[in-house]
Every structure is written in structure tokens, then in C-alpha cells.
Design an enzyme around this catalytic site. Structure first.
Site, PDB file in Angstrom:
ATOM      1  CB  SER A 146       2.120  -6.065  -2.021  1.00  0.00           C
ATOM      2  OG  SER A 146       2.961  -5.154  -1.310  1.00  0.00           O
ATOM      3  CG  ASP A 386      -2.124   1.293   1.171  1.00  0.00           C
ATOM      4  OD1 ASP A 386      -0.853   1.725   0.993  1.00  0.00           O
ATOM      5  OD2 ASP A 386      -2.245   0.049   0.946  1.00  0.00           O
ATOM      6  CG  HIS A 389      -0.215  -1.658  -1.557  1.00  0.00           C
ATOM      7  ND1 HIS A 389      -0.064  -1.511  -0.247  1.00  0.00           N
ATOM      8  CD2 HIS A 389       0.677  -2.524  -1.836  1.00  0.00           C
ATOM      9  CE1 HIS A 389       0.419  -2.496   0.289  1.00  0.00           C
ATOM     10  NE2 HIS A 389       1.110  -3.144  -0.828  1.00  0.00           N
TER      11      HIS A 389
END
Length: 414
Positions: A146, A386, A389
Site C-alpha cells: 500500500s 496511522d 501511510h
């Protein structure tokens, strides 16, 4: 600079919330985008036909040329609210919710205005039309997890605005995403392969497994999708780092053993390297390997912390820094394997420059289990932030600026 010469268990002890974001959040990105933005009758990649479009020469000026003596990966971040960001959330409707931090309530936007300034030279200003001309009749594919998908999303945003409506398309065919520039007969693609070699996490929409199992000597299911691709950009790191050990097979599928992660990573990279050497034609194909994207899970590493993480950070680190989110052993393995290759694979060493950007992560302004965080969850960054990311526009745009600079340099040579 802080260095760790042995594996520190803290690297593997990602908070449960972050682990969930990494795996379940990535599922949402692909599911949300199953619908095609614009369909065309063309197939997914450029066709080699007798009617190739004639390449239109582009001009590369001296200030777009990087001196060979310049290390573009060594430098500093400088404030630039004139030329950066290179696009906005509003100008790129293809962005997904996980990365649109402004739309998701992030109160500051300064993370978008930092430009990477190498020591001794300048990166050329990104020119979407020039890149598309370089990609005419070609396929550019990003391969990885990702984090690598964010580089794909960034590149699509960097070029899509200069392509007329009806002349571009975005199609989702898991484990691939394909952006097509019809007039250029070019494609920018993403291929989901978090370990590069085969694993039980290879299904792009059903890969959330807590007990990983990797086939360290098997890559054929993936590699048949890479054959003939003109420009390949690989990345694989964070999925390996969940625990100090990983379940894997080598040779006999029935013989599952627990491997030290660094041992397993080297074996996987060697399997990948064998395919590269047997399948890549350096005179017509270009291959890049991107080093690890750092995490910023513990703020005590860059300041006198309070047990927090990347939440609330709005400025880059302005001093030499290397966090425990980047594993030096893994970095060494990548350099060893690439150094032994007979095929030219160029290293995109984005780790150190990204280490400084503790401010660039999605933090609490992303998604969890496919939904934006609630106000209650946002008020608990220790469990919900998070720090893996990145927001877009943001740090992955710089990775693509560097890739563009190298491709432009190559184009000028010929």
C-alpha cells in the site's frame, strides 16, 4: 545519527491499531475503487502494433540535467509554497479517502509545501507532458504494497490534469490498477505484491491475515504479470516487519518453518533477483528498487517524547536522524542483492529523506476498517494514528519527482 546494528524488537511491535490500518485500510482503498472512472475499448496496456505513434522529441534543458557528481538523495527539505504542492486534493478526483487528509479534517496543510533540495544540484520541475512523452507506447508499473500504491496514486495525480477528459482512464482489476493515457498509448500501473514473492496475502481485496505465510522460492504467479513491462519500480518492506519471525516455505510447500525475518527477506530478494536476471533486457527495460518507507511510531525518537507518535507533528526533522522504523539490516540486504546483479537495477534511496518527514503521515486523518475515524477515535491518537501511510499531496510526490529526474536524464542520453 541513531543507528541500530541489530534487530530491535520494537520495530516489530506495531500497535494493534496501526497493524489494522495497514492491512484492513488497504482493503478499503481497492474495494472503494472497483468502479471504473472511465472505460475505453482499449485493453489494459499499450499494444505493440504496426501503427505505432511516432515519438515526438522533447527538449531537455541544461537545468533539467542532474550532474553525475550530485547525490540527489542527500540534501534537506526547504519551504516552498510557490511551486508545491504540485497538485491539490480538489484537482485530482482519483485520490481515495485514506490519503485525502485535508478533506478528512486535518487542520494544517504545511506538509504539502516542503520541497526536497539535494546538496549541490536541483531536481528538475516536474513536467507531466514531458513524462507522458517519455512514456509514449510504454508501461510504467509500481510493484509492492500500500505504500507503493501511494506512489502510483501520486504519479497518476501528477499527470492526469494535462490529459483531456475522455482520453484517460482508470481501471481496477485486482491485483492491478491501470491508468491509461490514450493519446500516448501509455499506462501507469500498480501491482499488489507485498512480499514480491508469493504469499497468502497476495489477494488484493482479501489479504488481511495476522499469521503470514510466504513462499520464499516462488515468484512465477507475480512475475508473469511483469513480463515485458518497460519500467518497473519495486518496493517491499513493511509487511515483513510485523514480528521478528515469519512463517515460510522454501522448496517443499508442506515444510512450513519459522524464519528470522532478515533471513527470509534475503531469500525472497534472491528469488526476485534470479527472475530479474533471467527476464529483464536492460537495453529496452528499466528497473528500479525503492528502499523502505520509514514509520514514525514513537515521538521520543526525535524529541523528548510523552509516549506519543506522529500525531500533531507539522514540521520536518531538521537534524540528522534515523528512526527505529527503518531497519538497517534490511537496507543492507537490498544493497547486497542489487550489487550482485548482472542486470542494471537502480536504487531509489528514499529512506533517509523520508525519515525527516514525521509531519507527512495520515495520522488520525485517514481510515480504519474502511471508514473515516470518528471524532472519538481521532481524540485517541495513541491507539488510532496511522504513522505508516502518507497524506497526498505529500512525501510520495517527491519520490516521483526523483524518479522523473532519472527518467529525464535517461531520455536525454538517447
Amino acid at each position: 545519527m541513531r543507528t541500530l546494528l541489530s534487530v530491535d524488537r520494537r520495530r516489530y511491535l506495531f500497535p494493534a491499531a496501526l497493524a489494522s490500518l495497514l492491512f484492513i485500510g488497504s482493503l478499503k482503498i481497492i474495494l472503494e475503487n472497483i468502479k471504473t472512472i472511465h472505460l475505453t475499448d482499449a485493453f489494459f496496456w499499450p499494444q505493440r502494433t504496426e501503427h505505432r505513434v511516432v515519438r515526438r522529441p522533447i527538449t531537455v534543458s541544461d537545468d533539467e540535467t542532474i550532474e553525475r557528481s550530485c547525490n540527489i538523495f542527500q540534501g534537506k527539505w526547504v519551504w516552498d509554497n510557490q511551486s508545491h504542492p504540485l497538485y491539490t486534493e480538489e484537482s485530482c478526483p482519483l485520490l481515495v479517502k485514506q490519503v485525502t487528509c485535508q478533506k478528512n479534517g486535518r487542520p494544517d496543510s504545511s506538509y504539502q509545501n516542503w520541497k526536497w533540495q539535494p546538496d549541490g544540484c536541483n531536481l528538475p520541475r516536474f513536467n507531466a507532458l514531458k513524462l507522458l512523452e517519455i512514456l509514449r507506447d510504454k508501461r510504467l508499473m509500481f510493484v509492492g504494497d500500500s505504500v507503493q500504491r501511494s506512489m502510483f496514486d501520486s504519479m497518476v495525480c501528477l499527470v492526469q490534469s494535462v490529459i483531456p477528459e475522455g482520453k484517460r482512464s482508470l481501471q481496477k482489476v485486482p491485483p492491478r490498477k491501470i491508468f491509461r493515457a490514450e493519446e500516448y498509448n501509455a499506462s501507469i500501473e500498480f501491482y499488489w505484491a507485498p512480499f514480491l514473492v508469493e504469499s497468502i496475502s497476495d489477494h488484493a481485496t482479501n489479504h488481511t491475515v495476522m499469521k503470514r505465510l510466504v513462499r520464499l522460492d516462488s515468484i512465477s504467479n507475480h512475475s508473469k504479470q511483469w513480463e515485458g513491462v518497460d519500467i518497473l519500480v519495486y518496493e517491499s518492506y513493511v509487511w515483513w516487519m510485523y514480528k521478528p519471525t515469519i512463517n515460510a516455505t522454501y522448496g517443499n510447500l508442506d515444510n512450513v518453518q519459522e524464519y528470522n525475518v532478515t533471513t527470509a527477506y534475503r531469500l525472497a530478494m534472491e528469488t526476485w533477483a534470479k527472475w530479474i536476471e533471467s527476464s529483464i533486457s536492460s537495453h529496452v527495460q528499466k528497473v528500479f528498487f525503492m528502499t523502505m518507507s520509514p514509520t514514525h511510531l514513537w515521538n521520543w525518537e526525535w524529541k523528548k517524547g510523552d509516549g506519543g507518535n506522529c500525531f500533531g507533528e507539522s514540521q520536518p526533522i531538521q537534524r540528522p536522524y534515523w528512526g527505529t522504523g527503518s531497519n538497517l539490516d534490511i537496507m543492507g540486504i537490498v544493497k547486497d542483492v542489487l550489487g550482485q546483479l548482472r542486470v542494471n537495477v537502480r536504487l531509489l534511496n528514499i529512506t533517509q529523506l523520508s525519515e525527516y518527514r514525521k509531519d507527512g503521515h495520515t495520522s488520525v486523518y485517514g481510515e480504519r476498517k474502511g471508514k473515516l475515524l470518528t471524532k472519538e477515535q481521532q481524540s485517541d491518537p495513541k491507539n488510532y494514528a496511522d504513522c505508516i501511510h502518507w497524506c497526498l499531496p505529500g512525501v510520495p510526490d517527491t519520490w516521483n519527482e526523483i524518479l522523473y529526474a532519472v527518467l529525464l536524464q535517461d531520455y536525454r542520453k538517447f
